[in-house]
Design an enzyme around this catalytic site. Sequence first.
Site, PDB file in Angstrom:
ATOM      1  N   PRO A  64       0.832  -1.201   0.000  1.00  0.00           N
ATOM      2  CA  PRO A  64       0.000   0.000   0.000  1.00  0.00           C
ATOM      3  C   PRO A  64       0.868   1.253   0.000  1.00  0.00           C
ATOM      4  CG  PRO A  64      -0.705  -1.563   1.692  1.00  0.00           C
ATOM      5  CD  PRO A  64       0.609  -2.047   1.171  1.00  0.00           C
ATOM      6  N   GLU A  65       0.475   2.248  -0.789  1.00  0.00           N
ATOM      7  CA  GLU A  65       1.230   3.493  -0.840  1.00  0.00           C
ATOM      8  C   GLU A  65       0.515   4.565  -0.024  1.00  0.00           C
ATOM      9  OE1 GLU A  65       2.645   4.472  -4.762  1.00  0.00           O
ATOM     10  OE2 GLU A  65       2.933   2.363  -5.273  1.00  0.00           O
ATOM     11  N   ARG A 116      12.937  -1.988  -8.727  1.00  0.00           N
ATOM     12  CA  ARG A 116      11.470  -2.008  -8.831  1.00  0.00           C
ATOM     13  C   ARG A 116      11.038  -1.664 -10.254  1.00  0.00           C
ATOM     14  NH1 ARG A 116       9.091  -0.783  -3.937  1.00  0.00           N
ATOM     15  NH2 ARG A 116       7.143  -1.457  -4.892  1.00  0.00           N
ATOM     16  N   LYS A 143       3.643   5.965   4.994  1.00  0.00           N
ATOM     17  CA  LYS A 143       3.035   4.640   4.950  1.00  0.00           C
ATOM     18  C   LYS A 143       2.841   4.053   6.346  1.00  0.00           C
ATOM     19  CE  LYS A 143       5.220   3.931   0.479  1.00  0.00           C
ATOM     20  NZ  LYS A 143       6.078   3.076  -0.358  1.00  0.00           N
TER      21      LYS A 143
END
Length: 272
Positions: free
Chosen positions: A2-3, A262, A53
């Site tokens: 989750p960002e 990423r 976060k």
Amino acid sequence: MPEGPEIHRAANKIAKALVGKDLEKVELHYKTVEGLEHLLLGKEVEYVKARSKGLLISVGDYVMYSHNQLYGRWTVNRSTTKPKPTNRSLRVLLGNEKNTARLWSATDIQILEPWELSGHPYLAKLGPDVADLEVKYDDVLSQVSNPKFARRQISGSLLDQGFLAGVGNYLRSEILFCAGISPYRKIGSLSKEELCNLSKSAIDVTALAYHEKGVTVPQELYKTLRENGLSRYQARHYVFTRDNLECYVCHSLIVHTRLSGRRLDYCSVCQT
């Protein structure tokens, strides 16, 4: 993972369910907080806030800190509603007469005294939180213009919560596209105008993702794409996960690569 927008939405949902009410049920099922239920039980929830976060829940004289990491997830239900079957592990349960919030599968949970927050190893190093709807443009611009970041590549910096908090992997691709900046650029090579564009893009794209639940294209474009048969997954972004598909702006093909370990997708024509 989750960002920032997802954590801020979760914080607001939990706040509506718990703030201003005493906790009537508390369960703590992780080694760092087991046996500390008595610190929270019967106490009033003062606030629920997202910091990048991480998530903070102030209860009585203590603050619960949690970070969802890769697999953590918060859910909120009516207290009379049983949670849906899941393979996730229950870590935290906080409930009152009407609502229950549950944290699943997270492995970074602490109960702290308020004075400990300023020295917390994650919280203390955060840059301006672009997922905070009240973040100031001047603060973001000042941060990205700081000479200490000049020699760093912009794509890696956007994954550093000490640079701009709240940004994660899908957001960095979308922010760079909307700012018109190549992911291979060094921050020190950006002009004043490009730094302004980067700051505005970071704020605007993240706010859009917050309001539209992860969608980072304008609603008019999103609706058109859906009407043309694209799924939500296919229509939600300008470039992220759209490799080898046409750019919506210049019609060249979106390029896929990996930077800082990423996934990253970009338009080599629109981003210079």
